[in-house]
Write an enzyme that holds these catalytic residues in place. Structure first.
Site, mmCIF file in Angstrom:
data_model
loop_
_atom_site.group_PDB
_atom_site.id
_atom_site.type_symbol
_atom_site.label_atom_id
_atom_site.label_comp_id
_atom_site.label_asym_id
_atom_site.label_seq_id
_atom_site.Cartn_x
_atom_site.Cartn_y
_atom_site.Cartn_z
ATOM 1 N N ASP A 34 80.208 74.649 42.640
ATOM 2 C CA ASP A 34 78.971 75.421 42.826
ATOM 3 C C ASP A 34 78.807 76.403 41.671
ATOM 4 O O ASP A 34 77.713 76.582 41.121
ATOM 5 C CB ASP A 34 79.041 76.235 44.128
ATOM 6 C CG ASP A 34 78.736 75.417 45.374
ATOM 7 O OD1 ASP A 34 77.845 74.565 45.327
ATOM 8 O OD2 ASP A 34 79.404 75.657 46.404
ATOM 9 N N GLU B 259 65.333 74.699 48.286
ATOM 10 C CA GLU B 259 65.617 73.401 48.900
ATOM 11 C C GLU B 259 64.319 72.799 49.470
ATOM 12 O O GLU B 259 63.887 71.735 49.043
ATOM 13 C CB GLU B 259 66.689 73.535 49.992
ATOM 14 C CG GLU B 259 68.044 73.923 49.408
ATOM 15 C CD GLU B 259 69.167 74.034 50.435
ATOM 16 O OE1 GLU B 259 70.264 73.541 50.152
ATOM 17 O OE2 GLU B 259 68.959 74.625 51.510
ATOM 18 N N LEU C 21 73.879 72.919 43.034
ATOM 19 C CA LEU C 21 74.721 71.833 43.556
ATOM 20 C C LEU C 21 74.515 71.729 45.067
ATOM 21 O O LEU C 21 75.247 72.345 45.852
ATOM 22 C CB LEU C 21 76.191 72.056 43.211
ATOM 23 C CG LEU C 21 77.028 70.784 43.344
ATOM 24 C CD1 LEU C 21 76.664 69.761 42.271
ATOM 25 C CD2 LEU C 21 78.511 71.095 43.268
ATOM 26 N N ASP C 22 73.531 70.945 45.420
ATOM 27 C CA ASP C 22 73.222 70.731 46.844
ATOM 28 C C ASP C 22 74.237 69.764 47.455
ATOM 29 O O ASP C 22 74.636 68.790 46.819
ATOM 30 C CB ASP C 22 71.808 70.141 46.947
ATOM 31 C CG ASP C 22 71.523 69.594 48.325
ATOM 32 O OD1 ASP C 22 71.499 70.400 49.275
ATOM 33 O OD2 ASP C 22 71.346 68.373 48.460
ATOM 34 N N ASP D 177 68.772 75.069 43.602
ATOM 35 C CA ASP D 177 70.073 74.889 44.238
ATOM 36 C C ASP D 177 70.850 74.029 43.246
ATOM 37 O O ASP D 177 70.628 72.815 43.170
ATOM 38 C CB ASP D 177 69.921 74.188 45.592
ATOM 39 C CG ASP D 177 71.277 74.006 46.279
ATOM 40 O OD1 ASP D 177 72.302 74.292 45.646
ATOM 41 O OD2 ASP D 177 71.302 73.582 47.446
ATOM 42 N N GLU E 2 70.729 79.547 44.679
ATOM 43 C CA GLU E 2 71.554 79.690 45.877
ATOM 44 C C GLU E 2 72.828 80.470 45.557
ATOM 45 O O GLU E 2 73.369 81.165 46.411
ATOM 46 C CB GLU E 2 71.925 78.309 46.440
ATOM 47 C CG GLU E 2 72.799 78.438 47.672
ATOM 48 C CD GLU E 2 73.143 77.127 48.344
ATOM 49 O OE1 GLU E 2 72.792 76.068 47.810
ATOM 50 O OE2 GLU E 2 73.775 77.177 49.407
ATOM 51 N N GLU E 3 73.294 80.358 44.342
ATOM 52 C CA GLU E 3 74.574 80.981 43.989
ATOM 53 C C GLU E 3 74.442 82.375 43.398
ATOM 54 O O GLU E 3 75.424 82.949 42.942
ATOM 55 C CB GLU E 3 75.342 80.067 43.010
ATOM 56 C CG GLU E 3 75.505 78.628 43.494
ATOM 57 C CD GLU E 3 76.115 78.503 44.904
ATOM 58 O OE1 GLU E 3 76.892 79.384 45.304
ATOM 59 O OE2 GLU E 3 75.780 77.523 45.606
ATOM 60 N N ASP F 283 77.741 80.837 52.787
ATOM 61 C CA ASP F 283 78.452 79.565 52.663
ATOM 62 C C ASP F 283 79.660 79.743 51.749
ATOM 63 O O ASP F 283 79.580 80.433 50.729
ATOM 64 C CB ASP F 283 77.551 78.483 52.042
ATOM 65 C CG ASP F 283 76.283 78.252 52.854
ATOM 66 O OD1 ASP F 283 76.343 78.421 54.082
ATOM 67 O OD2 ASP F 283 75.251 77.912 52.254
HETATM 68 P P1 FDP Z 1 75.817 71.876 51.957
HETATM 69 O O1 FDP Z 1 75.989 72.891 53.053
HETATM 70 O O2 FDP Z 1 77.002 70.971 51.791
HETATM 71 O O3 FDP Z 1 75.371 72.474 50.648
HETATM 72 O O4 FDP Z 1 72.181 72.622 51.376
HETATM 73 C C1 FDP Z 1 72.752 72.607 52.570
HETATM 74 C C2 FDP Z 1 73.369 71.282 52.971
HETATM 75 O O5 FDP Z 1 74.587 70.924 52.394
HETATM 76 C C3 FDP Z 1 72.439 70.066 52.790
HETATM 77 O O6 FDP Z 1 72.541 69.463 51.532
HETATM 78 C C4 FDP Z 1 72.896 69.158 53.884
HETATM 79 O O7 FDP Z 1 71.932 68.223 54.295
HETATM 80 C C5 FDP Z 1 73.251 70.126 54.974
HETATM 81 O O8 FDP Z 1 73.529 71.382 54.356
HETATM 82 C C6 FDP Z 1 74.464 69.702 55.720
HETATM 83 O O9 FDP Z 1 74.714 70.627 56.728
HETATM 84 P P2 FDP Z 1 75.678 70.277 57.956
HETATM 85 O O10 FDP Z 1 77.062 70.174 57.391
HETATM 86 O O11 FDP Z 1 75.509 71.425 58.878
HETATM 87 O O12 FDP Z 1 75.204 68.985 58.536
#
Ligand code: FDP
Length: 339
Positions: free
Chosen positions: A76, A284, A122-123, A120, A99-100, A70
């Site tokens: 983050d 997560e 910063l989710d 995580d 995650e980081e 990502d």
């Molecule tokens: P993000 O990639 O922005 O960190 O953790 C992964 C996550 O967000 C979730 O918080 C979120 O529900 C999902 O991914 C969103 O993914 P999409 O953009 O593919 O919907």
């Protein structure tokens, strides 16, 4: 009828709650109050950093990617460092999976370093640039054995081995929700006092809701059973409050928090771009699975209880569904019916 007193006057702060236990005579394991208090401290700092990001030049991408591929936001990196800086001085954490961080950060192999923290920091960080909700997730495991940290033994865990877990939601208010295996408690940050105050006491997730959260952009690539389930959700049947309404914040913590309080479910199944789902098991799905089960809800991969999945690697992804018990059960049954 007298008005309810303002919540802040009840003065059950997070610190007091951690000190005195959950009210059933159960006190927290040694070192756990310090660790949760440190995470709460980090979240106060983070709430401010998120709020002030536009002024401090912290919006936008860092230019790098994390280990799961990502694109990393500047926040983050800030959030990861904030959590590490907060928990390291407690001395109770042996290792941090984040995650980081490509590999786990080993903090201590002393006997008092009893815990492994999976986080995580910063989710939902894709929301940072649009002033959307974001969160922090944490799962805490007891060390599997003393001595040097061993990845397979200490870090590749099953969610059912967690001793505590929770999340912080940075929304209009900052809310910290945690469980230590005896119910789920939520605290709202009173910015004036700088204290988290109990606002959700032994929260229960409704058995069924009428909201669903999912990225429908991937709909055509989902398992046939899930596509059928979506058809079911969007049919009209007032007796079962269908059609369900779609709510998708795009930050797991925010979507899960709604499901916890109001009922409904969140799901992120496998699709062509995410053969094993998108979300990460250790920092997560497993922590949020522990929280929702403690509130009477349910979390699974669609075919297996999430807390029973042992991580094969620290950044493992899994398909994920979480929320009201009856809603999640129905999702699972549609998956079974349509192999
Ligand atoms: P993000 O990639 O922005 O960190 O953790 C992964 C996550 O967000 C979730 O918080 C979120 O529900 C999902 O991914 C969103 O993914 P999409 O953009 O593919 O919907």
């Amino acid at each position: 009828m007298e008005d309810d007193p303002p919540v802040t006057e009840l003065a059950i702060t997070l610190d007091r709650h951690l000190r005195e236990g959950t009210g059933r005579g159960q006190s927290l394991a040694a070192g756990l109050p310090e660790l949760i208090a440190a995470l709460a401290g980090a979240s106060k700092v983070l709430a401010r950093q998120v709020r002030r990001a536009a002024f401090s030049g912290s919006l936008g991408y860092s230019g790098g990617t994390n280990v799961t591929g990502d694109s990393q936001k500047k926040l983050d990196i800030v959030a990861n460092q904030t959590v590490l800086d907060a928990v390291a001085p407690t001395g109770v954490v042996a290792a941090v999976v984040s995650e980081e961080l490509k590999v786990a950060r080993i903090l201590s192999d002393r006997p008092e370093a009893r815990f492994v923290l999976c986080t995580d920091p910063l989710d939902g960080s894709s929301n940072t640039d649009i002033d959307g909700a974001v969160g922090t997730i944490f799962g805490i495991y007891p060390r599997a054995a003393s001595g040097a940290v061993d990845e397979a033994r200490d870090l590749q865990r099953k969610g059912s081995e967690q001793i505590a877990a929770g999340y912080v939601l940075y929304g209009p208010a900052t809310v910290l929700v945690y469980t230590a295996g005896d119910g789920v408690f939520g605290f709202t940050l009173d910015e004036d006092r700088g204290e988290f105050v109990l606002t959700l006491d032994r929260v229960r997730c409704p058995a069924r809701g009428h909201y669903y959260s999912a990225n429908l952009g991937h709909l055509r690539e989902w398992h046939r059973g899930i596509r059928k389930y979506l058809e079911y959700l969007t049919e009209r049947d007032p007796a079962t409050r269908r059609p369900y309404s779609l709510r998708y914040v795009g930050a797991l913590v925010a979507d899960l928090h709604r499901s916890l309080i109001e009922g409904g479910l969140y799901f992120y199944p496998a699709d062509q771009g995410h053969a094993n789902g998108k979300l990460r098991l250790l920092y997560e799905c497993a922590p949020l699975g522990f929280v929702i089960e403690q509130a009477g809800g349910r979390a699974s991969t669609g075919t297996q209880r999430i807390l029973e999945v042992r991580a094969g690697s620290i950044h493992q992804r899994v398909p994920f569904v979480i929320g009201s018990a009856e809603d999640v059960e129905l999702y699972e049954s549609f998956m079974r019916r349509e192999p």
